[in-house]
Every structure is written in structure tokens, then in C-alpha cells.
Design an enzyme around this catalytic site. Structure first.
Site, short mmCIF file in Angstrom:
data_model
loop_
_atom_site.label_atom_id
_atom_site.label_comp_id
_atom_site.label_asym_id
_atom_site.label_seq_id
_atom_site.Cartn_x
_atom_site.Cartn_y
_atom_site.Cartn_z
CE LYS A 1 -1.65 2.73 2.97
NZ LYS A 1 -1.64 4.00 2.16
CB CYS B 1 13.60 9.09 7.78
SG CYS B 1 14.55 7.89 6.81
CD GLU C 1 11.01 13.27 11.15
OE1 GLU C 1 11.66 12.65 10.30
OE2 GLU C 1 9.99 12.80 11.70
CD GLU D 1 13.37 4.36 8.28
OE1 GLU D 1 13.65 5.10 9.26
OE2 GLU D 1 13.03 4.82 7.19
#
Length: 484
Positions: free
Chosen positions: A176, A285, A378, A251
Site C-alpha cells: 500500500k 528521515c 523532526e 522504520e
């Protein structure tokens, strides 16, 4: 439908072939807002159909010689090498990638194909000592159907690095992709593997939203979930998978630090820092989210980094500029709120801090402290917060102020001292004399803490561990004797 017919996925998805699913979704170019494709979107029933096809096809696939699976990967790599421009075009338009980033990403997919072909042929077990006169073997067997949920930022590689080794090791896969990058992050990969001869039913691409992802995580015949995305979503998936006794490889996010030590070439250091913070608009990331700079070179580094940031062109990536748009207005507004909130708290704006549409200017903030939002969170945007330190102990403490632990860079004139620092840094990746953004198909990749559940991608050992189960088998020449 030919592989290079750009319209082959219009209104369709790939579930054992090009089919229409329950609904449709529009794919828009973030640079212009134009709708560039309409693809099929799936719900729970479509996921169930995809898994059922995968269960049936996987048994025969796993029984085939490993060389057969490896050859499919090699053929796919050859096709991609010949027609890389198709993938690059979709990554530029669909994900807002710069041309250089898109070309680099396509190259990473090719490397993953070659790596997957090699993984299929790796040793997959051990001979064990036994207290009986028998053959004792621990061997790895495919898990069955692997569920993959992938993000928008590097859509092709972040899908491929789970899909390809899982298939090469004898599994079926249901993917997906993020609905904003359904083609570059999924349907292109299906077309590539179909052209390479992957048997029907082994790979399904089900674009969709939360309902499709939830159905994939909860499906009883999907024992392994590979998820790349936000820490917030990863917590939900990990918790649900744990209750269902599934393995979840997560992750997640990062707030990665780059330590800049005295004596380094400031121009080279600032170049590394700019690349780490601004590549793909900071939507990675591994992006360098915190520049920790020694007081002796702090002012010069800030000035050099700000000058580099101010000189980077931003615009529609189809025109060849290096930086494109952030993915959508929600992400832009989050980035801007972190920048303005940090300025209000005392950080100093050196350059940037403005936007037009989804085009956010490369931004450098100085005088950033751990209390500022740009240090603590972040950002996932083109922002470089710079923090001063005086001692190595202080620098290590600043690194450890984050709950993330994905990637750290150390720029130093003493590389071995930088290597020794890795022992003090809680991070899945440490690069000495490089910035934080790096990935190779043959290297294990993953983080600790809020960055995920460890190295579960890259390299033969990590991929075999991720997408197979261990089976213990013993063989002896006579039936074992027992006292009753």
C-alpha cells in the site's frame, strides 16, 4: 497494455493483473497542483482479495529454484536501466523531486534489484551441533505474504527495499503506497516486475488511505508488516501488530545531528550540511535536522551555510531546479510553524523562512537551543537549525537530547576519534566525515528509539532476517529409541 504506456494505470491498480478496485483517487503534482493521473484505490475487500491471490501464488513461487527468482530481479534491473527516464519523470512530477534526486533514487532501485537477486542465492541456514547422531539444520523459510506500507518522500526506493528482497526470498507481497505517490511508489514497480516475468498474484499494489492500511495490518494471513513512515503512525501499527502476534519492522522518523568539530574545512563542512538539510526539501528521515557546531568555528560555519542556502534555486522541478515543493500545504504549514515558533523563542533567522505556494525557501536558524521547537522536533522540511557547543561532552549530550536515533554525522580532522565517538552515540547509523543522508542496498539500515525497531533493511543478513522464519530440521538414519 505495454510497460511504457503511461496510461496503463489510469483508473487501475495491480492485483494479479491490472484491475479496477473499489474506488479511485487523483494524483496531483505538488509543484503545480495539476491532476496528473487517476488510479484505482482500494478498501478492506480489495486488500483481502490481494492477500488471497498472494497466498495461492506464493506456495508455487517458494518452491521454485532460487535462481529463477534471482533471474526475475536481474531482468527487472536490465529493463529499468534501459528506461530509467520513465521512473525519473514520475518521481519529479508526483513527489516534487529534483531531477538529480529522482535520478539518484532510480539508481537506488536498480541497486536494490541487483541486491535482491544476490540475496535469493545466499546461504539460508546453518548446520548445528547435536547431542544425537543426526543431521541438525536451522534453515530460513519464507513467511508467506508480506505487507508493505510505504511513504511519499522517496516513494520508489522505500517501497522497493522491502518489496524486492521479500519477493526474492520466496514471499508474496501486498504493497500500500502513499496515495500521493501511488505510481512512482507502487504501480511503476508492478509494471516493471510484470515485464520482467514475475508470476501473477505474487505482487499486489493497493493504493488507498487509512482503511486499506488498517486492513493490511490486521489481515490474519499477513504475518509480517514492513512500515516506513512517521513515528506516530508506527506506534499505532506496532501496537496493533503486537496484539495480533505479528512481526512489524518499523522504520520511522529522525531528528539527526551533525557534529562539526574545530579545524575542519568550513566550506566543505557547510556544503555537507546544506546537502544533508536541503536535499529533497528536507523530506527525508535521515535529513540533517540539527547542526551542532563547536564555538571556535560557529560564526564562520553559520555565515557559510546561510550563503549556500540563499543561493539554492527553488521551483518547479520539471524545469531542472534542484529543490522543488514540499508535498502538501499541511506539511508546509507544519514546517513554517516550527520556524516561526523557534524565532519567537529566541532563535535567529539567517536566511529563508518564507514560502510561495508549496515552495519553501531553504532556511538557516542560528542560536538554536534544545528548548526551541526546531531543535526538539523532526521538521521534515528545508530547515537547518544550528546550535553552538564548547566541549565534546556537551556535543554528545546535545545529540542524546533527542528521542530519535537514526543517523549522525561527525565532521572532524581526526577520523579515528570520530569513529570512537560512535560508541557514545545511540544511533543506528554514524557517518564520520559525511552528513547524515546515506543509504546503500548492501548496508543494514535502521534506527533506535523513536526512529524504529532497528536495522531491518539492506544487506543479505538483515533482509533474510526480516522476511523469513527459522525452521529447525533434524534427520537421522534410524527411528529414535525410547524407553516406552
Amino acid at each position: 497494455m505495454g510497460f511504457f504506456d503511461q496510461g496503463q494505470w489510469t483508473g487501475r491498480a495491480y492485483v494479479g493483473g491490472w484491475v479496477r478496485l473499489s474506488g479511485t483517487l487523483e494524483v496531483s503534482a505538488p509543484a503545480t497542483g495539476d491532476v496528473i493521473a487517476t488510479v484505482a484505490s482500494g478498501e478492506a475487500a480489495d486488500v483481502d482479495q490481494a492477500v488471497s491471490l498472494g497466498v495461492e501464488a506464493q506456495r508455487e513461487w517458494a518452491a521454485r529454484p532460487a535462481e529463477v527468482r534471482a533471474e526475475v530481479m536481474r531482468r527487472a534491473a536490465a529493463i529499468l536501466a534501459e528506461h530509467q527516464d520513465v521512473l525519473v519523470d514520475w518521481l519529479v512530477r508526483e513527489a516534487g523531486s529534483g531531477q538529480g534526486k529522482a535520478t539518484f533514487e532510480a539508481g537506488l532501485v536498480a541497486a536494490e534489484l541487483h541486491q535482491a537477486a544476490a540475496t535469493a542465492l545466499m546461504p539460508y541456514g546453518q548446520l548445528l551441533q547435536s547431542s544425537h547422531p543426526r543431521l541438525s539444520v536451522a534453515r530460513r523459510r519464507p513467511v508467506g505474504v508480506v505487507g508493505v506500507i510505504s511513504p511519499f518522500n522517496f516513494p520508489a526506493i522505500l517501497a522497493a527495499r522491502s518489496v524486492l528482497p521479500a519477493l526474492a526470498l520466496g514471499n508474496a507481497v501486498v504493497l500500500k503506497p502513499d496515495p500521493r505517490t501511488s505510481i512512482g511508489g507502487g504501480l511503476f514497480l508492478a509494471a516493471l516486475l510484470e515485464e520482467a516475468g514475475l508470476p501473477a498474484g505474487l505482487l499486489a499494489i493497493v493504493p488507498g488511505h487509512v482503511e486499506a492500511g488498517k486492513a493490511l495490518v490486521e489481515h490474519p494471513e499477513v504475518p509480517v508488516i514492513s512500515f516506513t513512515g512517521s513515528t506516530e503512525a508506527g506506534r499505532i501499527i506496532g501496537e496493533r501488530a503486537g496484539r495480533l502476534l505479528k512481526r512489524a519492522h518499523l522504520e520511522l522518523g529522525g531528528n539527526n545531528a551533525m557534529i562539526v568539530l574545530p579545524g575542519v574545512d568550513i566550506t566543505a563542512a557547510a556544503s555537507a550540511g546544506a546537502w544533508g538539510s536541503f536535499l529533497h526539501q528536507g523530506q527525508i528521515c535521515m535529513t540533517t535536522g540539527r547542526h551542532l557546531v563547536h564555538a571556535d568555528i560557529y560564526d564562520e560555519y553559520v555565515a557559510t551555510l546561510a550563503a549556500k542556502a540563499a543561493g539554492i534555486p527553488v521551483g518547479d522541478p520539471t524545469s531542472g531546479v534542484p529543490l522543488g515543493p514540499v508535498i502538501d500545504a499541511g506539511q508546509r504549514d507544519k514546517v513554517h510553524a516550527l520556524v516561526t515558533g523557534s524565532i519567537a523563542a529566541g532563535a535567529r533567522l539567517e536566511t529563508g523562512g518564507t514560502y510561495e505556494g508549496l515552495f519553501y525557501q531553504p532556511t538557516v536558524l542560528s542560536a538554536v537551543t534544545p528548548e526551541h521547537p526546531a531543535f526538539a522536533e523532526e521538521i521534515f522540511g528545508p530547515v537547518a537549525p544550528v546550535t553552538r557547543f564548547d566541549t565534546m561532552d556537551e556535543a554528545i549530550e546535545l545529540v542524546r537530547r533527542s528521542d530519535y536515533g537514526l543517523s549522525v554525522g561527525v565532521l572532524t580532522t581526526d577520523p579515528f576519534a570520530g569513529y570512537e565517538l560512535a560508541d557514545r552515540i545511540p544511533s543506528g547509523i554514524v557517518h564520520v566525515n559525511d552528513q547524515t543522508v546515506d543509504d546503500e542496498a548492501q548496508a543494514p539500515f535502521g534506527g533506535v528509539g523513536e526512529s524504529g525497531t532497528g536495522a531491518r533493511f539492506g544487506g543479505h543478513e538483515a533482509n533474510i532476517d526480516a522476511f523469513t522464519e527459522t525452521q529447525w530440521v533434524t534427520v537421522q538414519s534410524q527411528i529414535q529409541a525410547y524407553p516406552f
